[in-house]
Design an enzyme around this catalytic site. Sequence first.
Site, PDB file in Angstrom:
ATOM      1  CB  SER A   8      -0.918   0.015   1.222  1.00  0.00           C
ATOM      2  OG  SER A   8      -1.620   1.235   1.277  1.00  0.00           O
ATOM      3  CG  HIS A  31      -3.853  -1.378  -2.026  1.00  0.00           C
ATOM      4  ND1 HIS A  31      -4.870  -2.174  -2.493  1.00  0.00           N
ATOM      5  CD2 HIS A  31      -4.407  -0.574  -1.089  1.00  0.00           C
ATOM      6  CE1 HIS A  31      -5.990  -1.886  -1.859  1.00  0.00           C
ATOM      7  NE2 HIS A  31      -5.742  -0.901  -0.989  1.00  0.00           N
ATOM      8  CG  ASP A  33      -5.426   2.644   0.548  1.00  0.00           C
ATOM      9  OD1 ASP A  33      -6.342   1.844   0.263  1.00  0.00           O
ATOM     10  OD2 ASP A  33      -4.439   2.320   1.238  1.00  0.00           O
ATOM     11  CG  MET A  35      -8.692   7.271   1.746  1.00  0.00           C
ATOM     12  SD  MET A  35      -8.040   7.226   3.423  1.00  0.00           S
ATOM     13  CE  MET A  35      -6.954   5.795   3.330  1.00  0.00           C
ATOM     14  CG  HIS A  64      -9.459   0.272  -1.293  1.00  0.00           C
ATOM     15  ND1 HIS A  64      -9.039   0.027  -0.003  1.00  0.00           N
ATOM     16  CD2 HIS A  64     -10.813   0.268  -1.261  1.00  0.00           C
ATOM     17  CE1 HIS A  64     -10.096  -0.105   0.770  1.00  0.00           C
ATOM     18  NE2 HIS A  64     -11.184   0.037   0.047  1.00  0.00           N
ATOM     19  CG  MET A  66     -11.535   3.309   1.173  1.00  0.00           C
ATOM     20  SD  MET A  66     -10.240   3.216   2.413  1.00  0.00           S
ATOM     21  CE  MET A  66      -8.794   3.310   1.347  1.00  0.00           C
ATOM     22  CG  MET A 135     -12.281  -2.730   4.016  1.00  0.00           C
ATOM     23  SD  MET A 135     -10.640  -2.266   3.399  1.00  0.00           S
ATOM     24  CE  MET A 135     -10.007  -1.280   4.765  1.00  0.00           C
ATOM     25  N   GLY A 140      -9.917   4.084   6.145  1.00  0.00           N
ATOM     26  CA  GLY A 140      -9.694   5.511   6.357  1.00  0.00           C
ATOM     27  C   GLY A 140      -8.313   5.889   6.817  1.00  0.00           C
ATOM     28  CG  ASP A 173      -6.522  -2.681   2.696  1.00  0.00           C
ATOM     29  OD1 ASP A 173      -5.556  -2.480   3.457  1.00  0.00           O
ATOM     30  OD2 ASP A 173      -6.998  -1.804   1.950  1.00  0.00           O
ATOM     31  N   GLY A 175      -3.863  -3.993   8.628  1.00  0.00           N
ATOM     32  CA  GLY A 175      -3.119  -4.687   9.671  1.00  0.00           C
ATOM     33  C   GLY A 175      -2.457  -5.973   9.219  1.00  0.00           C
ATOM     34  CB  SER A 196       2.898  -0.267   8.629  1.00  0.00           C
ATOM     35  OG  SER A 196       1.959   0.783   8.653  1.00  0.00           O
TER      36      SER A 196
END
Length: 228
Positions: A8, A31, A33, A35, A64, A66, A135, A140, A173, A175, A196
Site C-alpha cells: 500500500s 495498492h 488508497d 480517500m 481502492h 474509499m 476490510m 480511512g 486489507d 493490519g 506499514s
Amino acid sequence: MAPQISPSILSADFARLADEAKAVEGADWLHVDVMDNHFVPNLTLGVPVVESLARATDTPLDCHLMIEAPDRWAPQYVEAGAGSVTFHVEAATAPVRLAREIRAKGARASMALRPATPIEPYEDLLPELDMLLIMTVEPGFGGQAFLDIMLPKIRRTRELISKHGLELWLQVDGGVSASTIERCADAGADVFVAGSAVYGASDPAEAVRALRNQAEAATAKASWACDH
C-alpha cells in the site's frame, strides 16, 4: 492461485512516490488508497497521481476507492491506468452496473466490504466480480491493528466462492503483517494488502518476498486450498 502481495502506497513517502513504487517492483500489485474525506475521514490521492504512478512503474495499480459516488468516479481510474479498481458496496448505487463498466473498460472489478458489512446479502453479485476485498480494519487510516473478528467472515466468503466455483480473488486489507498474514491465508484470503509491514521495513522488496513466502506456506496447509 498463488498468493499475491499488494503493498500500500499509503504507507510510503508521498514526496518520493516514483522511487517508493520502484522499491517494491517485485510485488504483484501496487495498492493505491483513494480517500475523499467524505466516505472516510481522510483525504489522499486522486486521478492525476494515479496517472503519474502508472507512468512511473510497471507494477499494475490496484486502486481502492474509499469515496462517495464511486459509480461516477471509478471509470476514470481505469482510464488513468489502474489494472484493478475496487469500489465500496456501501457507497455504490448500482454495484453490478459499475462492476460491468469497470470490466468493459479493461480493468478487474472489485468490491469492498467494511468490517460491519456482511457478505451474505451480496452472494448473487459475486459472479460479476474479479475480486472481493474484506476490510480487516475500518477504512480511512493506515497503521491500524488487525481485527481478528474478521477471520470468520473471510472463511464464509471463501466458502461462498467455492460453492459457486468462481475464479474470484479474495483480498484482505488492514493490519496485514508477518504476524497476521498466515491467519488470513488459512482463512481463505489470497491477495494481501500490506502497508506499514512493507514500507516500514528497512528493505521493502525483501519484506514483500518474506510476506509472500509466509502466505504460500500457510496456503499450502489450508483446508480450503487442499480441497481444490
